[in-house]
Design a protein around this motif. Structure first.
Motif, PDB file in Angstrom:
ATOM      1  N   ILE A  24       0.869  -1.182   0.000  1.00 28.50           N
ATOM      2  CA  ILE A  24       0.000   0.000   0.000  1.00 28.50           C
ATOM      3  C   ILE A  24       0.904   1.230   0.000  1.00 28.50           C
ATOM      4  CG2 ILE A  24      -1.814   1.248   1.241  1.00 28.50           C
ATOM      5  CD1 ILE A  24      -2.510  -1.490   2.553  1.00 28.50           C
ATOM      6  N   LYS A  26       1.296   5.471  -0.353  1.00 26.38           N
ATOM      7  CA  LYS A  26       0.717   6.815  -0.364  1.00 26.38           C
ATOM      8  C   LYS A  26       1.341   7.571  -1.526  1.00 26.38           C
ATOM      9  CE  LYS A  26      -0.171  10.892   2.520  1.00 26.38           C
ATOM     10  NZ  LYS A  26      -1.621  10.891   2.246  1.00 26.38           N
ATOM     11  N   TYR A  34      -3.764   6.956  -2.735  1.00 26.51           N
ATOM     12  CA  TYR A  34      -3.093   5.695  -2.420  1.00 26.51           C
ATOM     13  C   TYR A  34      -3.163   4.763  -3.626  1.00 26.51           C
ATOM     14  CZ  TYR A  34      -2.765   6.785   2.551  1.00 26.51           C
ATOM     15  OH  TYR A  34      -2.438   7.353   3.746  1.00 26.51           O
ATOM     16  N   VAL A  36      -2.359   0.459  -4.528  1.00 24.38           N
ATOM     17  CA  VAL A  36      -2.078  -0.863  -3.971  1.00 24.38           C
ATOM     18  C   VAL A  36      -1.483  -1.728  -5.068  1.00 24.38           C
ATOM     19  CG1 VAL A  36      -3.038  -2.898  -2.844  1.00 24.38           C
ATOM     20  CG2 VAL A  36      -3.965  -0.625  -2.322  1.00 24.38           C
ATOM     21  N   SER A 121     -10.132   4.338   1.092  1.00 23.99           N
ATOM     22  CA  SER A 121     -10.189   3.822   2.455  1.00 23.99           C
ATOM     23  C   SER A 121     -11.145   2.637   2.557  1.00 23.99           C
ATOM     24  CB  SER A 121     -10.657   4.948   3.395  1.00 23.99           C
ATOM     25  OG  SER A 121     -10.847   4.475   4.701  1.00 23.99           O
ATOM     26  N   GLN A 167      -6.062  -3.172   4.879  1.00 24.39           N
ATOM     27  CA  GLN A 167      -6.820  -1.951   5.117  1.00 24.39           C
ATOM     28  C   GLN A 167      -6.091  -0.776   4.487  1.00 24.39           C
ATOM     29  OE1 GLN A 167      -9.683  -2.040   7.249  1.00 24.39           O
ATOM     30  NE2 GLN A 167     -10.179   0.112   6.991  1.00 24.39           N
ATOM     31  N   VAL A 168      -6.822   0.025   3.714  1.00 19.07           N
ATOM     32  CA  VAL A 168      -6.252   1.208   3.070  1.00 19.07           C
ATOM     33  C   VAL A 168      -6.665   2.451   3.852  1.00 19.07           C
ATOM     34  CG1 VAL A 168      -6.208   2.603   0.956  1.00 19.07           C
ATOM     35  CG2 VAL A 168      -6.282   0.098   0.804  1.00 19.07           C
TER      36      VAL A 168
END
Length: 461
Positions: A24, A26, A34, A36, A121, A167-168
């Motif tokens: 993940i 940023k 973000y 992934v 998110s 989890q983002v």
């Protein structure tokens, strides 16, 4: 035996030096802030897609509550603020070009499969579907469904879970929307681990007649708050948190990040340090057959046990064992029961027939059906009027009508409760994360019975 098959598959992956990773990053740029990166090594695969939980996106303006066929199904690369995912029966792939599944991995000649997407998110569960186009048709024991070998799920024994999760974080610069708040950062790791992060593990307990994970042995997930064991003789509030149909006691941690949510509820002062038990309601005895997550063909014939049967078994074996082995409260005032879907049905069963054991009940996406209790039941059991209750479900939840019927029944009896309609919610884990969070904020360990002021009291009152 499926457990052995799953273990054999994992051993084979290691022997072949198969590897995978989820990174993940940023980015500081649109569309989500973000990205992934998925990377999976498989030198023999012809096609790999990411499925088993990860979903395409939609928004409030292109989704109906009656048919998930009419939602946006946007590729994550087309994300716009306010988009969210809903659990929907994706087409059995390939259903192209009418609809192309967005999570298709690309490969190089050396068998390295990659995929990168901007994701907002939230919690994402997934597995790699190898030479298989539709997750319900892919089996872990044949190698067509592969759990990330380097992101192993939380589970009791091999085969008890068939998806990994991550989890983002939320980025207010790119994800904030005036239409919808989709910030799930309450499920991220709590800061200051030594002070704020509890421990989570699986526990096997004695349960005569149980089939899994061993004869006469059953299992549950356990969360102990960070301060547990540091305060002599302290007894902690106790929350039982149930999975739904087709699940097990590891679901809440593996797919919902329960421990992270509870850590943050405690850290922010919404609840006191609390012990959480996530039990499994399959395999209690031989009445319904053996259910193991990874064995799709065998599971098809295993019915969901009745809520009454589960309640009676838990009262006989689980509840006394937990009280004997852990420093937990033994009074209803500091005990709660909650659950999702069929776990919501079990919660309603506890509310009606184990009323004196718990003062708090969380019915999340409850798949309840009439007949409900009536005035005569309340007259015989006035304790039903004195509880802290939440009824919660998603706006796009297929149990929406059933949950509303339950509310109507409670309204007719004068039973007060707090209601949460998750505005982005379907019958899926982003909804249940939201409902657990608000159950802690608004209801759990607050004054009872629930009233119009429940969850609005000022601190210190």
């Amino acid at each position: 035996m499926v457990v052995l098959s799953a273990f054999t598959l994992w051993s084979a992956l290691v022997a072949l030096e198969a590897s995978a990773s989820v990174t993940i990053r940023k980015t500081g740029r649109a569309p989500t802030g973000y990205e992934v990166d998925f990377r999976y090594v498989n030198t023999t695969a012809k096609r790999v897609i990411i499925g088993g939980g990860i979903q395409p996106f939609t928004d409030q303006f292109h989704t109906t509550g009656t048919s998930f066929r009419f939602n946006g199904r946007y590729d994550p690369r087309d994300y716009q603020p306010g988009d969210f995912y809903v659990s929907n029966p994706s087409p059995q792939l390939p259903a192209e070009p009418a609809y192309k599944w967005p999570y298709e991995m690309n490969s190089t000649d050396d068998g390295v499969w990659t995929y990168t997407a901007p994701l907002p998110s939230g919690i994402y569960s997934f597995a790699y579907l190898v030479n298989c186009n539709y997750a319900p048709n892919c089996s872990i024991d044949t190698g067509h469904l592969v759990v990330d070998p380097d992101l192993r799920p939380f589970m009791n024994v091999q085969g008890d879970q068939v998806a990994s999760s991550f989890q983002v974080p939320f980025d207010a610069q790119f994800q904030a929307s005036p239409e919808l708040n989709t910030n799930f950062d309450y499920a991220l790791d709590a800061p200051d681990p030594a002070r704020n992060r509890g421990t989570v593990k699986t526990v096997n307990y004695t349960s005569p007649g149980s089939l899994h994970p061993a004869p006469d042995v059953h299992d549950f997930g356990l969360y102990l708050p960070a301060e547990y064991g540091r305060v002599p003789a302290k007894k902690y509030p106790l929350l039982y948190l149930s999975h739904g149909a087709g699940g097990n006691g590891a679901d809440w941690e593996n797919l919902g990040r329960m421990s992270h949510i509870v850590d943050n509820l405690i850290r922010l002062g919404h609840i006191p340090p609390t012990v959480v038990v996530t039990p499994s309601f399959y395999n209690l005895d031989a009445a319904g057959g053996k259910f193991v997550y990874g064995n799709k063909s065998a599971n098809a014939s295993v019915p969901v046990p009745t809520a009454q049967h589960v309640r009676e078994n838990f009262e006989k074996y689980l509840f006394p064992w937990v009280e004997e082995h852990y420093d937990v409260c033994r009074e209803a005032t500091c005990r709660a029961f909650a659950g999702l879907s069929m776990g919501g049905v079990l919660t309603y069963e506890m509310f009606v027939n184990a009323t004196d054991k718990f003062d708090y009940f969380g019915m999340f996406s409850p798949a309840t059906n009439a007949p409900y209790i009536g005035a005569a039941d309340v007259a015989r059991n006035p304790g039903l009027l004195k509880k802290g209750i939440m009824v919660a479900y998603g706006l796009y939840d297929f149990v929406f009508p059933q949950a509303r019927d339950l509310q109507t029944a409670l309204d007719g009896l004068g039973i007060r409760y707090v209601n949460r309609v998750t505005p982005f919610g379907s019958h899926y884990w982003n909804t249940w994360q939201d409902e657990l969070w608000w159950f802690g904020v608004k209801v759990l360990w607050k004054k009872t019975p629930s009233t119009v002021q429940t969850g609005r009291e000022r601190k210190g009152e």
